[in-house]
Enzyme design. Structure first.
Site, PDB file in Angstrom:
ATOM      1  CG  HIS A  37     -39.528  85.327  -8.617  1.00 16.56           C
ATOM      2  ND1 HIS A  37     -40.149  86.239  -7.506  1.00 16.56           N
ATOM      3  CD2 HIS A  37     -40.917  84.576  -9.120  1.00 16.56           C
ATOM      4  CE1 HIS A  37     -41.376  85.794  -7.491  1.00 16.56           C
ATOM      5  NE2 HIS A  37     -41.856  85.068  -8.514  1.00 16.56           N
ATOM      6  CE  LYS A 152     -44.417  79.645  -1.553  1.00 13.99           C
ATOM      7  NZ  LYS A 152     -45.357  79.981  -2.671  1.00 13.99           N
ATOM      8  CD  GLN A 156     -47.550  77.345 -10.820  1.00  9.27           C
ATOM      9  OE1 GLN A 156     -48.529  78.173 -11.020  1.00  9.27           O
ATOM     10  NE2 GLN A 156     -46.502  77.980 -10.772  1.00  9.27           N
TER      11      GLN A 156
HETATM   12  O1  PAF Z   1     -46.248  80.870 -10.253  1.00  8.02           O
HETATM   13  C1  PAF Z   1     -46.800  81.821 -10.943  1.00  8.02           C
HETATM   14  O2  PAF Z   1     -46.186  82.880 -10.764  1.00  8.02           O
HETATM   15  C2  PAF Z   1     -47.964  81.706 -11.790  1.00  8.02           C
HETATM   16  O3  PAF Z   1     -48.734  80.763 -11.596  1.00  8.02           O
HETATM   17  C3  PAF Z   1     -47.180  81.482 -13.404  1.00  8.02           C
HETATM   18  C4  PAF Z   1     -46.603  80.092 -13.633  1.00  8.02           C
HETATM   19  C5  PAF Z   1     -46.455  82.525 -13.744  1.00  8.02           C
HETATM   20  C6  PAF Z   1     -48.528  81.629 -14.454  1.00  8.02           C
HETATM   21  O4  PAF Z   1     -49.341  82.898 -14.250  1.00  8.02           O
END
Ligand code: PAF
Length: 289
Positions: A37, A152, A156
């Site tokens: 992150h 990763k 998404q």
């Molecule tokens: O990848 C994540 O942590 C979650 O899927 C996100 C994009 C913050 C949406 O809740």
């Protein structure tokens, strides 16, 4: 770092930022922050003037309520970590703030096409609708110039690309490389739930992906590596859900069923359970995302 819990306060603040002609970068997270992150925030800091990180464990994207209950919450440590990379703003809303209409209200349905039903979508029904709902809400509040997400969660990222298209948004999606521990394990908030013994085994997923990459390009036997990787993970005590070689094309993912052309983008992806924890990872075998 500013901390906002209410969307109206955050919006007001960001209106001023925009008035001062400053660009906004956004990193949405569910907390339990790790170096992966923080590297997204560092990329955002390089490319944009003001970086917003959100921490919100989104209930609508958990198809398994047990997974939701077990999701690690470490807000105090997260705040310390965000300060180490000079994050400008943290948005930390409560569930009511993001879902004033209630969690069970009828939400917008997004047409993500086939992308929603393969890989993660196949094993986590409804998951990507939940991701769409929350990221749409967050984007409406933050209205960033650039959105930073990690490779990763490749599927998404493609879902969010489609969401941005559906929203007719001008926000640019930046997909950043997966961060790995020294032994190759992809960084994930879920890694903290592994027992010490399972943690030692977990890098086998990355080894399996590298095995697939090494075996690839073997003409008609291009899937052989994936079958070997599946068997090897099973033997080591993993319960693999999928071990696949995929073609990525126009924000879509298809299982590869023929040897690819030279300029195709091909990735290998794995989801496997270990010690009651579901781990995912992927690598690019050829081409670019
Ligand atoms: O990848 C994540 O942590 C979650 O899927 C996100 C994009 C913050 C949406 O809740």
């Amino acid at each position: 770092m500013y901390l906002f819990k209410r969307k109206t306060d955050l919006k007001k603040h960001l209106d001023l930022v925009r008035k001062n002609n400053k660009s906004i970068g956004f990193v949405p997270t569910m907390g339990a922050l790790h170096q992966g992150h923080l590297s997204l925030i560092q990329s955002a800091k390089k490319d944009t003037d003001v970086v917003v990180c959100s921490i919100f464990v989104n209930p609508t994207q958990f198809n398994d309520p047990k997974d939701f209950e077990k999701y690690p919450i470490t807000v105090d440590e997260d705040i310390k970590k965000l300060n180490t990379v000079s994050t400008d703003i943290l948005f930390l809303p409560a569930v009511d703030e993001m879902y004033p209409e209630g969690l069970t209200a009828k939400h917008q349905h997004y047409d993500f096409g086939d992308l929603e039903n393969v890989l993660e979508g196949e094993f986590r029904p409804g998951h990507f609708q939940g991701v769409g709902i929350i990221v749409h809400k967050l984007l409406d509040i933050v209205q960033p110039d650039q959105l930073f997400m990690g490779q990763k969660d490749l599927q998404q990222c493609l879902i969010i690309k489609k969401l941005l298209h559906i929203m007719q948004s001008d926000t640019r999606l930046v997909v950043c490389p997966t961060m790995r521990e020294a032994d190759g394990l992809a960084m994930s908030s879920r890694n903290t739930r592994l027992s010490p013994e399972a943690r030692k085994k977990a890098p086998a997923i990355y080894q399996a992906l590298k095995h697939i990459r090494d075996q690839f390009g073997n003409g008609l036997l291009f899937m052989e590596g994936a079958h070997e990787a599946f068997d090897s993970l099973k033997k080591q005590g993993f319960e693999p859900e999928y071990v696949d070689i995929l073609l990525v094309e126009n924000s879509n993912i298809k299982k590869l069923d023929h040897p690819p052309a030279e300029n195709d983008t091909v990735v290998a992806a794995i989801a496997a359970w270990l010690d009651g924890v579901r781990l995912i990872d992927n690598i690019i075998i050829q081409g670019n995302l």
